[in-house]
Design a protein around this motif. Structure first.
Motif, PDB file in Angstrom:
ATOM      1  N   LYS A  15      94.107  41.185  -5.422  1.00  0.00           N
ATOM      2  CA  LYS A  15      93.098  42.054  -4.828  1.00  0.00           C
ATOM      3  C   LYS A  15      93.579  43.495  -4.935  1.00  0.00           C
ATOM      4  O   LYS A  15      94.733  43.801  -4.617  1.00  0.00           O
ATOM      5  CB  LYS A  15      92.865  41.678  -3.363  1.00  0.00           C
ATOM      6  CG  LYS A  15      91.673  42.372  -2.733  1.00  0.00           C
ATOM      7  CD  LYS A  15      91.433  41.860  -1.309  1.00  0.00           C
ATOM      8  CE  LYS A  15      90.231  42.556  -0.681  1.00  0.00           C
ATOM      9  NZ  LYS A  15      89.993  42.083   0.710  1.00  0.00           N
ATOM     10  N   ARG A  16      92.697  44.362  -5.391  1.00  0.00           N
ATOM     11  CA  ARG A  16      93.083  45.750  -5.672  1.00  0.00           C
ATOM     12  C   ARG A  16      93.754  46.429  -4.481  1.00  0.00           C
ATOM     13  O   ARG A  16      94.834  47.020  -4.608  1.00  0.00           O
ATOM     14  CB  ARG A  16      91.849  46.553  -6.085  1.00  0.00           C
ATOM     15  CG  ARG A  16      92.149  48.017  -6.420  1.00  0.00           C
ATOM     16  CD  ARG A  16      90.875  48.767  -6.709  1.00  0.00           C
ATOM     17  NE  ARG A  16      90.000  48.736  -5.537  1.00  0.00           N
ATOM     18  CZ  ARG A  16      88.685  48.967  -5.582  1.00  0.00           C
ATOM     19  NH1 ARG A  16      88.104  49.203  -6.751  1.00  0.00           N
ATOM     20  NH2 ARG A  16      87.958  48.923  -4.492  1.00  0.00           N
TER      21      ARG A  16
ATOM     22  N   ARG B  20      93.474  34.712 -17.606  1.00  0.00           N
ATOM     23  CA  ARG B  20      93.044  35.726 -16.636  1.00  0.00           C
ATOM     24  C   ARG B  20      91.539  35.667 -16.450  1.00  0.00           C
ATOM     25  O   ARG B  20      90.793  35.389 -17.386  1.00  0.00           O
ATOM     26  CB  ARG B  20      93.432  37.136 -17.100  1.00  0.00           C
ATOM     27  CG  ARG B  20      94.912  37.354 -17.265  1.00  0.00           C
ATOM     28  CD  ARG B  20      95.257  38.841 -17.226  1.00  0.00           C
ATOM     29  NE  ARG B  20      94.574  39.602 -18.263  1.00  0.00           N
ATOM     30  CZ  ARG B  20      94.471  40.924 -18.271  1.00  0.00           C
ATOM     31  NH1 ARG B  20      94.991  41.622 -17.295  1.00  0.00           N
ATOM     32  NH2 ARG B  20      93.870  41.543 -19.255  1.00  0.00           N
ATOM     33  N   ARG B  21      91.101  35.934 -15.238  1.00  0.00           N
ATOM     34  CA  ARG B  21      89.675  36.097 -14.936  1.00  0.00           C
ATOM     35  C   ARG B  21      89.520  37.437 -14.227  1.00  0.00           C
ATOM     36  O   ARG B  21      89.736  37.551 -13.020  1.00  0.00           O
ATOM     37  CB  ARG B  21      89.160  34.941 -14.075  1.00  0.00           C
ATOM     38  CG  ARG B  21      89.241  33.592 -14.747  1.00  0.00           C
ATOM     39  CD  ARG B  21      88.392  32.533 -14.056  1.00  0.00           C
ATOM     40  NE  ARG B  21      88.785  32.308 -12.681  1.00  0.00           N
ATOM     41  CZ  ARG B  21      89.808  31.542 -12.307  1.00  0.00           C
ATOM     42  NH1 ARG B  21      90.572  30.954 -13.231  1.00  0.00           N
ATOM     43  NH2 ARG B  21      90.102  31.369 -11.031  1.00  0.00           N
ATOM     44  N   ILE B  22      89.176  38.456 -15.007  1.00  0.00           N
ATOM     45  CA  ILE B  22      89.072  39.816 -14.485  1.00  0.00           C
ATOM     46  C   ILE B  22      87.678  40.019 -13.889  1.00  0.00           C
ATOM     47  O   ILE B  22      86.659  39.788 -14.546  1.00  0.00           O
ATOM     48  CB  ILE B  22      89.319  40.853 -15.591  1.00  0.00           C
ATOM     49  CG1 ILE B  22      90.710  40.645 -16.201  1.00  0.00           C
ATOM     50  CG2 ILE B  22      89.185  42.264 -15.033  1.00  0.00           C
ATOM     51  CD1 ILE B  22      91.855  40.868 -15.250  1.00  0.00           C
ATOM     52  N   MET B  23      87.648  40.480 -12.634  1.00  0.00           N
ATOM     53  CA  MET B  23      86.371  40.772 -11.978  1.00  0.00           C
ATOM     54  C   MET B  23      86.397  42.208 -11.465  1.00  0.00           C
ATOM     55  O   MET B  23      86.967  43.071 -12.120  1.00  0.00           O
ATOM     56  CB  MET B  23      86.135  39.748 -10.865  1.00  0.00           C
ATOM     57  CG  MET B  23      85.917  38.329 -11.401  1.00  0.00           C
ATOM     58  SD  MET B  23      85.698  37.084 -10.142  1.00  0.00           S
ATOM     59  CE  MET B  23      87.406  36.668  -9.812  1.00  0.00           C
TER      60      MET B  23
ATOM     61  N   LYS C  35      94.319  45.452 -15.152  1.00  0.00           N
ATOM     62  CA  LYS C  35      93.061  45.157 -15.828  1.00  0.00           C
ATOM     63  C   LYS C  35      93.079  45.525 -17.305  1.00  0.00           C
ATOM     64  O   LYS C  35      92.408  44.871 -18.111  1.00  0.00           O
ATOM     65  CB  LYS C  35      91.906  45.868 -15.123  1.00  0.00           C
ATOM     66  CG  LYS C  35      91.642  45.355 -13.713  1.00  0.00           C
ATOM     67  CD  LYS C  35      90.478  46.081 -13.047  1.00  0.00           C
ATOM     68  CE  LYS C  35      89.147  45.696 -13.649  1.00  0.00           C
ATOM     69  NZ  LYS C  35      88.004  46.284 -12.895  1.00  0.00           N
TER      70      LYS C  35
ATOM     71  N   TYR D  16      95.971  35.061  -6.984  1.00  0.00           N
ATOM     72  CA  TYR D  16      94.825  35.891  -6.593  1.00  0.00           C
ATOM     73  C   TYR D  16      95.303  37.324  -6.416  1.00  0.00           C
ATOM     74  O   TYR D  16      96.262  37.581  -5.685  1.00  0.00           O
ATOM     75  CB  TYR D  16      94.225  35.358  -5.299  1.00  0.00           C
ATOM     76  CG  TYR D  16      93.159  36.223  -4.668  1.00  0.00           C
ATOM     77  CD1 TYR D  16      91.903  36.383  -5.269  1.00  0.00           C
ATOM     78  CD2 TYR D  16      93.381  36.877  -3.458  1.00  0.00           C
ATOM     79  CE1 TYR D  16      90.917  37.159  -4.685  1.00  0.00           C
ATOM     80  CE2 TYR D  16      92.398  37.650  -2.862  1.00  0.00           C
ATOM     81  CZ  TYR D  16      91.171  37.793  -3.480  1.00  0.00           C
ATOM     82  OH  TYR D  16      90.196  38.564  -2.898  1.00  0.00           O
TER      83      TYR D  16
ATOM     84  N   SER E 111      90.721  39.693  -8.738  1.00  0.00           N
ATOM     85  CA  SER E 111      90.795  38.903  -9.968  1.00  0.00           C
ATOM     86  C   SER E 111      91.760  37.744  -9.777  1.00  0.00           C
ATOM     87  O   SER E 111      92.456  37.657  -8.763  1.00  0.00           O
ATOM     88  CB  SER E 111      91.263  39.772 -11.141  1.00  0.00           C
ATOM     89  OG  SER E 111      90.373  40.859 -11.362  1.00  0.00           O
TER      90      SER E 111
ATOM     91  N   TYR F 234      96.293  48.410 -10.284  1.00  0.00           N
ATOM     92  CA  TYR F 234      95.241  47.402 -10.497  1.00  0.00           C
ATOM     93  C   TYR F 234      94.270  47.848 -11.583  1.00  0.00           C
ATOM     94  O   TYR F 234      94.029  47.112 -12.552  1.00  0.00           O
ATOM     95  CB  TYR F 234      94.477  47.140  -9.206  1.00  0.00           C
ATOM     96  CG  TYR F 234      93.410  46.074  -9.347  1.00  0.00           C
ATOM     97  CD1 TYR F 234      93.737  44.724  -9.254  1.00  0.00           C
ATOM     98  CD2 TYR F 234      92.084  46.406  -9.600  1.00  0.00           C
ATOM     99  CE1 TYR F 234      92.771  43.732  -9.404  1.00  0.00           C
ATOM    100  CE2 TYR F 234      91.115  45.431  -9.752  1.00  0.00           C
ATOM    101  CZ  TYR F 234      91.460  44.099  -9.652  1.00  0.00           C
ATOM    102  OH  TYR F 234      90.499  43.122  -9.810  1.00  0.00           O
TER     103      TYR F 234
END
Length: 226
Positions: free
Chosen positions: A89-90, A66-69, A107, A87, A73, A102
């Motif tokens: 998106k919130r 995972r790549r949480i931004m 997360k 991909y 993410s 989200y």
């Protein structure tokens, strides 16, 4: 609490996350039937056509990275055929005012090893990565025990699971984190099934006999002192 004292820190956190998921009305055991339409291999083999048509897909698999931004993410989904980037998106998976799915579930409460279902469409990111853009995310099973994390970069594998004791005694872990092992077992099964079908078609009878075992084992073995 007595049970938690026997568990690792990660296992305790994951059980706490499971309790929080249930408090939100998400019950991953057993998951409802999920309508999978494509495998990762199906998408990657026909990617150009599917991406041009923004083909809708339903896929399911295990979260392997995972790549949480911030409000968007990425995670890597692995099914029985391979891996693909997803991909998230919130505002796409939470189109209304409630962003719990989200901000909290994805997360904070999901982990590597969890099995999820994704409804979305096929596209290519600005970095050229073949991906699925998620429109809906469904938790199918919560992984209570953490998986070994195998890293891969530029075709090189780091921290691979190579310990023979772990690989042979916990074959399920070996099959999850080592794709090459799955390929070997898949090919082995195909070879054996092909041989069996050939001999069956010729009228041969298959019987079980001891293989490389001159001394009786199991229930027929005699006790001995080391």
């Amino acid at each position: 609490m007595a049970l938690y004292e026997e568990l690792s820190e990660q296992e305790i956190f994951r059980r706490q996350a499971l309790d929080e998921l249930r408090s939100l009305g998400i019950e991953p055991y057993p998951a409802a039937m999920y309508p999978v339409t494509h495998s990762t291999a199906d998408i990657l083999s026909d990617f150009e056509n599917m991406s041009q048509n923004r083909a809708e897909v339903y896929i399911a698999g295990r979260i392997m990275a995972r790549r949480i931004m911030g409000s968007a993410s990425f995670f890597e989904l692995q099914d029985e055929k391979g891996k693909i980037q997803v991909y998230v998106k919130r505002d796409d998976i939470c189109p209304g005012e409630d962003k719990t799915m989200y901000n909290t579930v994805f997360k904070k409460l999901l982990d590597i090893g969890d099995i999820v279902g994704v409804k979305g469409f096929v596209f290519r990111t600005n970095m050229g990565e073949e991906s699925v853009h998620a429109l809906e995310l469904t938790l199918l099973a919560k992984s209570i025990r953490p998986l070994p994390i195998v890293k891969e970069k530029d075709g090189k594998v780091f921290d691979a699971v190579t310990d023979p004791e772990l690989r042979y005694r916990q074959r399920y872990v070996d099959l999850i984190v080592n794709p090459g092992v799955r390929d070997v077992f898949r090919k082995r099964a195909t070879i054996i099934n092909t041989m069996r079908e050939f001999f069956n078609s010729k009228g041969y009878l298959e019987v079980e006999t001891p293989i490389l075992q001159p001394i009786p084992g199991g229930a027929a073995a005699r006790p001995f002192v080391t």
